[in-house]
Design a protein around this motif. Sequence first.
Motif, PDB file in Angstrom:
ATOM      1  N   GLU A 129      -7.986 -44.337  93.516  1.00 40.94           N
ATOM      2  CA  GLU A 129      -6.958 -43.338  92.959  1.00 40.94           C
ATOM      3  C   GLU A 129      -7.217 -41.842  93.477  1.00 40.94           C
ATOM      4  OE1 GLU A 129      -4.089 -44.165  91.932  1.00 40.94           O
ATOM      5  OE2 GLU A 129      -4.401 -46.069  90.760  1.00 40.94           O
ATOM      6  N   ILE A 130      -6.421 -41.163  94.199  1.00 37.16           N
ATOM      7  CA  ILE A 130      -6.704 -39.874  94.812  1.00 37.16           C
ATOM      8  C   ILE A 130      -6.248 -38.782  93.629  1.00 37.16           C
ATOM      9  CG2 ILE A 130      -6.271 -38.197  96.486  1.00 37.16           C
ATOM     10  CD1 ILE A 130      -8.060 -40.673  97.301  1.00 37.16           C
ATOM     11  N   TYR A 131      -7.119 -38.154  93.078  1.00 34.61           N
ATOM     12  CA  TYR A 131      -6.632 -37.136  92.289  1.00 34.61           C
ATOM     13  C   TYR A 131      -7.100 -35.695  92.760  1.00 34.61           C
ATOM     14  CZ  TYR A 131      -5.356 -39.795  87.975  1.00 34.61           C
ATOM     15  OH  TYR A 131      -4.560 -40.663  87.466  1.00 34.61           O
ATOM     16  N   ALA A 132      -6.252 -34.803  92.704  1.00 34.75           N
ATOM     17  CA  ALA A 132      -6.554 -33.436  93.150  1.00 34.75           C
ATOM     18  C   ALA A 132      -6.150 -32.287  92.550  1.00 34.75           C
ATOM     19  CB  ALA A 132      -5.851 -33.278  94.750  1.00 34.75           C
ATOM     20  N   ILE A 133      -6.621 -31.223  92.454  1.00 39.23           N
ATOM     21  CA  ILE A 133      -6.000 -29.858  91.849  1.00 39.23           C
ATOM     22  C   ILE A 133      -6.189 -28.853  92.841  1.00 39.23           C
ATOM     23  CG2 ILE A 133      -8.479 -29.585  90.861  1.00 39.23           C
ATOM     24  CD1 ILE A 133      -6.779 -28.147  88.615  1.00 39.23           C
ATOM     25  N   THR A 134      -5.321 -27.964  92.795  1.00 38.95           N
ATOM     26  CA  THR A 134      -4.983 -26.779  93.844  1.00 38.95           C
ATOM     27  C   THR A 134      -5.367 -25.515  92.894  1.00 38.95           C
ATOM     28  OG1 THR A 134      -2.861 -26.371  93.792  1.00 38.95           O
ATOM     29  CG2 THR A 134      -3.759 -27.766  95.250  1.00 38.95           C
ATOM     30  N   ALA A 135      -5.717 -24.518  93.682  1.00 37.89           N
ATOM     31  CA  ALA A 135      -6.255 -23.063  92.894  1.00 37.89           C
ATOM     32  C   ALA A 135      -4.851 -22.635  92.208  1.00 37.89           C
ATOM     33  CB  ALA A 135      -6.461 -22.038  94.070  1.00 37.89           C
ATOM     34  N   GLU A 136      -3.776 -22.842  92.408  1.00 40.31           N
ATOM     35  CA  GLU A 136      -2.422 -22.406  91.920  1.00 40.31           C
ATOM     36  C   GLU A 136      -2.442 -23.050  90.637  1.00 40.31           C
ATOM     37  OE1 GLU A 136      -2.665 -23.536  94.894  1.00 40.31           O
ATOM     38  OE2 GLU A 136      -1.556 -21.906  95.944  1.00 40.31           O
ATOM     39  N   GLU A 137      -2.647 -24.558  90.663  1.00 43.31           N
ATOM     40  CA  GLU A 137      -2.688 -25.149  89.352  1.00 43.31           C
ATOM     41  C   GLU A 137      -3.771 -24.899  88.499  1.00 43.31           C
ATOM     42  OE1 GLU A 137      -1.217 -29.647  90.862  1.00 43.31           O
ATOM     43  OE2 GLU A 137      -2.767 -28.698  91.749  1.00 43.31           O
ATOM     44  N   TRP A 138      -4.893 -24.604  88.931  1.00 41.64           N
ATOM     45  CA  TRP A 138      -6.021 -24.035  88.030  1.00 41.64           C
ATOM     46  C   TRP A 138      -5.655 -22.886  87.383  1.00 41.64           C
ATOM     47  CZ3 TRP A 138      -9.797 -26.018  85.652  1.00 41.64           C
ATOM     48  CH2 TRP A 138     -11.095 -25.139  85.049  1.00 41.64           C
ATOM     49  N   SER A 139      -5.059 -22.043  87.967  1.00 44.00           N
ATOM     50  CA  SER A 139      -4.870 -20.629  87.510  1.00 44.00           C
ATOM     51  C   SER A 139      -3.632 -20.583  86.701  1.00 44.00           C
ATOM     52  CB  SER A 139      -4.544 -19.377  88.488  1.00 44.00           C
ATOM     53  OG  SER A 139      -3.903 -19.819  89.521  1.00 44.00           O
ATOM     54  N   ARG A 140      -2.872 -21.820  86.403  1.00 43.02           N
ATOM     55  CA  ARG A 140      -1.557 -21.904  85.689  1.00 43.02           C
ATOM     56  C   ARG A 140      -1.972 -22.710  84.724  1.00 43.02           C
ATOM     57  NH1 ARG A 140       2.404 -22.857  90.211  1.00 43.02           N
ATOM     58  NH2 ARG A 140       3.982 -23.132  88.748  1.00 43.02           N
ATOM     59  N   PRO A 141      -2.396 -22.525  83.410  1.00 43.17           N
ATOM     60  CA  PRO A 141      -2.827 -23.435  82.696  1.00 43.17           C
ATOM     61  C   PRO A 141      -1.934 -24.494  81.996  1.00 43.17           C
ATOM     62  CG  PRO A 141      -3.570 -21.129  81.955  1.00 43.17           C
ATOM     63  CD  PRO A 141      -2.621 -21.120  83.073  1.00 43.17           C
ATOM     64  N   GLN A 142      -0.639 -23.938  82.081  1.00 51.25           N
ATOM     65  CA  GLN A 142       0.587 -24.856  81.854  1.00 51.25           C
ATOM     66  C   GLN A 142       0.553 -26.023  82.645  1.00 51.25           C
ATOM     67  OE1 GLN A 142       1.072 -21.949  82.822  1.00 51.25           O
ATOM     68  NE2 GLN A 142       2.647 -21.852  84.470  1.00 51.25           N
ATOM     69  N   LEU A 143       0.123 -25.948  83.824  1.00 49.50           N
ATOM     70  CA  LEU A 143       0.082 -27.294  84.705  1.00 49.50           C
ATOM     71  C   LEU A 143      -1.059 -28.158  84.446  1.00 49.50           C
ATOM     72  CD1 LEU A 143       1.532 -25.802  87.943  1.00 49.50           C
ATOM     73  CD2 LEU A 143       2.825 -27.011  86.394  1.00 49.50           C
ATOM     74  N   ALA A 144      -2.084 -27.607  83.928  1.00 46.38           N
ATOM     75  CA  ALA A 144      -3.337 -28.377  83.726  1.00 46.38           C
ATOM     76  C   ALA A 144      -3.405 -28.643  82.286  1.00 46.38           C
ATOM     77  CB  ALA A 144      -4.575 -27.301  84.210  1.00 46.38           C
ATOM     78  N   HIS A 145      -2.652 -29.515  81.833  1.00 51.66           N
ATOM     79  CA  HIS A 145      -2.640 -29.906  80.597  1.00 51.66           C
ATOM     80  C   HIS A 145      -3.778 -30.480  79.932  1.00 51.66           C
ATOM     81  CE1 HIS A 145       1.685 -29.786  80.515  1.00 51.66           C
ATOM     82  NE2 HIS A 145       1.716 -30.597  81.835  1.00 51.66           N
ATOM     83  N   GLY A 146      -4.360 -29.971  78.680  1.00 54.57           N
ATOM     84  CA  GLY A 146      -5.361 -30.375  78.236  1.00 54.57           C
ATOM     85  C   GLY A 146      -6.714 -30.179  78.667  1.00 54.57           C
ATOM     86  N   ARG A 147      -6.647 -29.120  79.524  1.00 57.56           N
ATOM     87  CA  ARG A 147      -7.812 -28.708  80.238  1.00 57.56           C
ATOM     88  C   ARG A 147      -9.053 -28.030  79.467  1.00 57.56           C
ATOM     89  NH1 ARG A 147      -6.390 -24.661  84.863  1.00 57.56           N
ATOM     90  NH2 ARG A 147      -7.212 -22.952  83.280  1.00 57.56           N
ATOM     91  N   GLY A 148     -10.086 -28.236  79.673  1.00 62.64           N
ATOM     92  CA  GLY A 148     -11.198 -27.413  78.921  1.00 62.64           C
ATOM     93  C   GLY A 148     -11.870 -28.352  77.987  1.00 62.64           C
ATOM     94  N   GLY A 149     -12.427 -27.707  77.019  1.00 65.53           N
ATOM     95  CA  GLY A 149     -12.701 -28.264  75.638  1.00 65.53           C
ATOM     96  C   GLY A 149     -13.899 -29.200  76.048  1.00 65.53           C
TER      97      GLY A 149
END
Length: 199
Positions: free
Chosen positions: A179-199
């Motif tokens: 499975e290919i998973y990816a993230i771009t800088a825009e998604e990283w800097s917009r927390p509402q798109l990166a659900h559950g990030r961190g912790g």
Amino acid sequence: MKNRLPLTFCLHGDRITLRAPRVTDAGDVLAVRHRSRAFLGPWIPMMAPEDDHLRSCKAQIRHQRNQWRNDQAYALVVADRRTDRFIGRVTFTEVVRSVFQNAALGYWIDVEYAGRGLMSEALSLALGVAFGSMGLHRAQAAIRPHNVASLALARRCGLRREGLAARFLFIDGEWADHEIYAITAEEWSRPQLAHGRGG
Ligand SMILES: CC(C)(COP(=O)(O)OP(=O)(O)OC[C@H]1O[C@@H](n2cnc3c(N)ncnc32)[C@H](O)[C@@H]1OP(=O)(O)O)[C@@H](O)C(=O)NCCC(=O)NCCS
């Protein structure tokens, strides 16, 4: 392209430290790889046991430091914050600049440290470095479909599924779908798109 991340790089999280690899890590890296062989083998490329010794491990770390200097790949060491000893790795390899600014993302942890949320912390910090000092725009992970721990980690850190790559990598004796998973800088800097990030 000028290297943006010095080999003196070091970033502390609550429980882990991210830093550049050092030749003096070789003994710990080897011990971790040996005891984690069965845990890691189904998911990531492994060296043949007869080739996995201190000399080759030191050579590998020298190579990683050269690649780091040359902006080709960044093999971040995940160290236990209390002891500064190696417990795993987050890697940004195959760095391509120009109009792509992309890297392949990989990660693994010592079997004895797994399942405690440490890689969630490490990957979250590492993505911040990737989209910050490293100046990347996109990071891509390839994950076997039944690797539940890695899929959960990727989603937790805000990576998004792009699709299935058939027979993508030769892992554990077969050309395995990923499975290919990816993230771009825009998604990283917009927390509402990166659900559950961190912790
Ligand atoms: C994938 C890996 C790096 C995760 O590291 P970790 O430190 O154990 O991860 P965390 O404890 O931060 O957990 C991340 C998520 O995975 C889940 N998880 C961890 N181990 C799990 C397991 N054995 N089974 C199911 N879920 C698991 C956690 O519950 C968490 O999910 P959540 O966010 O829904 O709560 C680790 O399992 C590993 O090194 N695996 C072998 C190598 C590998 O697969 N590398 C990735 C190749 S694509």
